[in-house]
Design a protein around this motif. Sequence first.
Motif, PDB file in Angstrom:
ATOM      1  N   ASN A 248       0.365  -1.309  -0.356  1.00 57.66           N
ATOM      2  CA  ASN A 248       0.079  -0.277  -0.056  1.00 57.66           C
ATOM      3  C   ASN A 248       1.189   1.444  -0.446  1.00 57.66           C
ATOM      4  O   ASN A 248       0.093   2.518  -0.236  1.00 57.66           O
ATOM      5  N   PHE A 249       2.304   1.404   0.134  1.00 60.29           N
ATOM      6  CA  PHE A 249       3.121   2.537   0.322  1.00 60.29           C
ATOM      7  C   PHE A 249       5.147   1.782  -0.104  1.00 60.29           C
ATOM      8  O   PHE A 249       4.633   0.217  -0.260  1.00 60.29           O
ATOM      9  N   TYR A 250       5.316   3.165  -0.495  1.00 62.44           N
ATOM     10  CA  TYR A 250       6.281   2.500  -0.893  1.00 62.44           C
ATOM     11  C   TYR A 250       7.678   2.634   0.565  1.00 62.44           C
ATOM     12  O   TYR A 250       7.577   4.009   0.945  1.00 62.44           O
ATOM     13  N   LEU A 251       7.983   1.667   1.011  1.00 67.39           N
ATOM     14  CA  LEU A 251       9.100   1.147   1.767  1.00 67.39           C
ATOM     15  C   LEU A 251      10.539   2.300   1.996  1.00 67.39           C
ATOM     16  O   LEU A 251      10.920   2.408   2.783  1.00 67.39           O
ATOM     17  N   THR A 252      10.940   2.577   0.964  1.00 68.27           N
ATOM     18  CA  THR A 252      11.836   2.600   0.105  1.00 68.27           C
ATOM     19  C   THR A 252      11.751   3.728  -1.050  1.00 68.27           C
ATOM     20  O   THR A 252      12.140   3.945  -1.829  1.00 68.27           O
ATOM     21  N   PRO A 253      11.132   5.107  -0.464  1.00 69.51           N
ATOM     22  CA  PRO A 253      10.143   6.193  -1.488  1.00 69.51           C
ATOM     23  C   PRO A 253      11.544   6.446  -2.009  1.00 69.51           C
ATOM     24  O   PRO A 253      12.436   7.362  -1.088  1.00 69.51           O
ATOM     25  N   GLU A 254      12.010   6.881  -3.484  1.00 71.07           N
ATOM     26  CA  GLU A 254      12.406   7.043  -3.999  1.00 71.07           C
ATOM     27  C   GLU A 254      12.491   8.625  -4.862  1.00 71.07           C
ATOM     28  O   GLU A 254      13.242   9.357  -5.203  1.00 71.07           O
ATOM     29  N   SER A 255      11.536   8.466  -5.329  1.00 68.65           N
ATOM     30  CA  SER A 255      11.004  10.242  -6.343  1.00 68.65           C
ATOM     31  C   SER A 255       9.492  11.207  -4.986  1.00 68.65           C
ATOM     32  O   SER A 255       9.311  10.363  -4.191  1.00 68.65           O
ATOM     33  N   PHE A 256      10.062  12.353  -5.657  1.00 64.05           N
ATOM     34  CA  PHE A 256       8.635  12.702  -4.982  1.00 64.05           C
ATOM     35  C   PHE A 256       7.466  12.527  -4.753  1.00 64.05           C
ATOM     36  O   PHE A 256       6.573  12.799  -3.894  1.00 64.05           O
ATOM     37  N   ASP A 257       7.346  12.164  -5.809  1.00 66.47           N
ATOM     38  CA  ASP A 257       6.431  11.990  -6.042  1.00 66.47           C
ATOM     39  C   ASP A 257       5.541  10.466  -5.285  1.00 66.47           C
ATOM     40  O   ASP A 257       4.300  10.255  -4.512  1.00 66.47           O
ATOM     41  N   GLN A 258       6.527   9.670  -5.259  1.00 64.70           N
ATOM     42  CA  GLN A 258       6.515   8.625  -4.224  1.00 64.70           C
ATOM     43  C   GLN A 258       6.154   9.126  -2.798  1.00 64.70           C
ATOM     44  O   GLN A 258       5.874   8.068  -1.798  1.00 64.70           O
ATOM     45  N   LYS A 259       7.180   9.978  -2.737  1.00 68.19           N
ATOM     46  CA  LYS A 259       6.374  10.472  -0.650  1.00 68.19           C
ATOM     47  C   LYS A 259       5.616  11.223  -0.458  1.00 68.19           C
ATOM     48  O   LYS A 259       5.221  10.949   0.040  1.00 68.19           O
ATOM     49  N   VAL A 260       4.711  11.886  -1.754  1.00 65.40           N
ATOM     50  CA  VAL A 260       3.331  12.250  -1.931  1.00 65.40           C
ATOM     51  C   VAL A 260       2.827  11.455  -1.959  1.00 65.40           C
ATOM     52  O   VAL A 260       1.378  11.528  -0.852  1.00 65.40           O
ATOM     53  N   HIS A 261       2.822  10.211  -2.088  1.00 62.46           N
ATOM     54  CA  HIS A 261       1.804   8.702  -2.269  1.00 62.46           C
ATOM     55  C   HIS A 261       1.785   8.360  -0.797  1.00 62.46           C
ATOM     56  O   HIS A 261       0.574   8.678  -0.769  1.00 62.46           O
ATOM     57  N   ASN A 262       2.892   7.997  -0.290  1.00 65.79           N
ATOM     58  CA  ASN A 262       2.608   8.107   0.752  1.00 65.79           C
ATOM     59  C   ASN A 262       2.464   8.761   1.958  1.00 65.79           C
ATOM     60  O   ASN A 262       1.387   8.350   3.855  1.00 65.79           O
ATOM     61  N   VAL A 263       2.683   9.854   2.208  1.00 62.52           N
ATOM     62  CA  VAL A 263       2.246  10.882   3.220  1.00 62.52           C
ATOM     63  C   VAL A 263       0.816  10.851   3.156  1.00 62.52           C
ATOM     64  O   VAL A 263      -0.192  10.812   3.503  1.00 62.52           O
ATOM     65  N   SER A 264       0.094  11.077   1.516  1.00 56.72           N
ATOM     66  CA  SER A 264      -0.719  11.365   1.136  1.00 56.72           C
ATOM     67  C   SER A 264      -1.976   9.782   1.862  1.00 56.72           C
ATOM     68  O   SER A 264      -2.955   9.869   2.010  1.00 56.72           O
ATOM     69  N   PHE A 265      -0.783   8.448   1.701  1.00 57.21           N
ATOM     70  CA  PHE A 265      -1.862   7.611   1.796  1.00 57.21           C
ATOM     71  C   PHE A 265      -1.922   7.226   3.442  1.00 57.21           C
ATOM     72  O   PHE A 265      -2.554   7.287   4.559  1.00 57.21           O
ATOM     73  N   ALA A 266      -1.093   8.231   4.620  1.00 51.45           N
ATOM     74  CA  ALA A 266      -0.732   8.151   5.929  1.00 51.45           C
ATOM     75  C   ALA A 266      -2.506   9.456   6.977  1.00 51.45           C
ATOM     76  O   ALA A 266      -2.847   9.097   7.232  1.00 51.45           O
ATOM     77  N   PHE A 267      -2.058  10.177   5.692  1.00 54.01           N
ATOM     78  CA  PHE A 267      -3.697  11.283   5.688  1.00 54.01           C
ATOM     79  C   PHE A 267      -4.498  10.494   5.718  1.00 54.01           C
ATOM     80  O   PHE A 267      -5.740  10.347   6.418  1.00 54.01           O
ATOM     81  N   GLU A 268      -4.767   9.381   5.011  1.00 53.09           N
ATOM     82  CA  GLU A 268      -6.156   8.822   4.876  1.00 53.09           C
ATOM     83  C   GLU A 268      -6.452   8.215   5.770  1.00 53.09           C
ATOM     84  O   GLU A 268      -7.642   7.619   6.275  1.00 53.09           O
TER      85      GLU A 268
END
Length: 370
Positions: free
Chosen positions: A310-330
């Motif tokens: 459901n998320f990137y354990l080792t995010p490499e790009s800006f978009d992947q990091k945004v995905h993780n934070v957005s998922f945490a907000f959900e």
Amino acid sequence: MSAAPVRSPTLRPHRMKKEESFLGKLGGTLARKKKAKEVSDLQEEGKNAINAPMNPSTVDVHPEDTLLEENEERTMIDPNSKEDPKFKELIKVLIDWINDVLVEERIIVKQLEEDLYDGQVLQKLLEKLADRKLNVAEVTQSEIGQKQKLQTVLEAVHDLLRPHGWTIKWNVDSIHGKNLISILHLLVALAMHFRAPIRLPEHVSVQVVVVRKREGLLQTTHVSEELTTTTESSDFNFFSPNPERDAFDTLFDHAPDKLSVVKKSLITFVNKHLNKLNLEVTELETQFADGVYLVLLMGLLEDYFVPLHNFYLTPESFDQKVHNVSFAFELMQDGGLKKPKAHPEDVVNLDLKSILRVLYNLFTKYKNVE
């Protein structure tokens, strides 16, 4: 019988000198007039079209701007628009932003058209913002090489922007052709997408003169081009400060000495739970920026396992990091919290105030959870 008057020996040479000077000036004047006429002939058609009664605004047209092929068109910013204070402010804010982002690269941008057209600075900017490496040649001197680099860079930009509904208002030819309008559209889009920590002036528009060649004649039209708008009614509250101030605004503005106490309390709170996974936080700004700790923290607070897919354990790009934070907000909203006031992009951009807001909301609800 009176003697004939003696002529001054200085009169004749002086007259010759004046004649020579006059002839020299005449020759120089004729030469200058000839050159001026050549330039004037090139400009005549373009100036006549642009200064037509239907278009009273005058534009400084260079000869190369009027030498168009059939059906070709060229755009120019009306000089009056260039003097608009908001337009100047937009350019200054963007230049300062680029220089801040690329400070470690020792790159200094002074003029957008001259410094960005070949793709070199744009490549470095995108690599820094998106935290990814582009497969392009580092230095390209030829026009073909520069356009190939631009093509690669712009394709990477489009891959980022198109899924979010951005309208692409630039291309390789317009950027390489030093079209300032296209360059500004590109930079504004990048700044908004990556949530740049800058405040762009609202409602910046410019008058653009479009010159087209049809059946051997130049035709001109004047159009208004909008470069920035306002986003008060959307989630991307970007150009305007948020009117809803809270305790953290007051803390930062009036009691910065208490900031360290708040940070220490929140670090103690998050470590109480993250230590269960042998994780520890020492820097709030950097360690929560990729969203991983936020996701894991929510799982610990709500006592469930978050599937790794459901998320990137080792995010490499800006978009992947945004995905993780957005998922945490959900996950926070699923847990009964209100939608965070902060934007995911602000957290990724290391905005301390945004990170503190998010963590404080968690602290308020879960401070008694063991």
